[in-house]
Design a protein around this motif. Structure first.
Motif: not given
Length: 118
Positions: A2-10
């Protein structure tokens, strides 16, 4: 990942269960509570104790130990207590497998005992 793609955890939301207080019965023989306690022997073998208690005056109707207490046996203990002490209007139980089984539920339904889950 998730960090590599810049996404946030739900974030998971907490369940919004409506909590109700346990009301004290106003007369004897109205509400009966049933539950199990468990412990282990020195040999490592576990056992359970089935307890039936009237809520109004905390009168203990049944305290029976066994290595295994399936729903059919819990129903038998309840029948014995009803024969001796009389039928309650309600029975308070948790969501244990013995108390949500079809055997226990159908017995309470035929006897006209309201099952109150806590």
């Amino acid at each position: 990942m998730y960090r590599l793609l810049g996404l946030q955890l739900r974030r998971k939301s907490k369940s919004t269960r409506i909590k109700t207080s346990l009301n004290q019965p106003q007369a004897p023989r109205q509400v009966l509570s049933a539950d199990f306690i468990s412990d282990g022997l020195i040999t490592g073998r576990k056992f359970r104790v089935f307890n039936l208690i009237y809520d109004y005056n905390r009168e203990v109707l049944c305290t029976t130990p066994a290595l295994s207490i399936p729903a059919l046996r819990a129903e038998e203990y309840l029948k014995q207590a009803i024969e001796i002490y009389g039928k309650p209007l309600q029975i308070r139980v948790d969501n244990g497998p013995e108390f949500i089984s079809k055997i226990f539920m159908s017995y309470c339904e035929t006897e006209g005992i309201e099952v109150n889950y806590i």
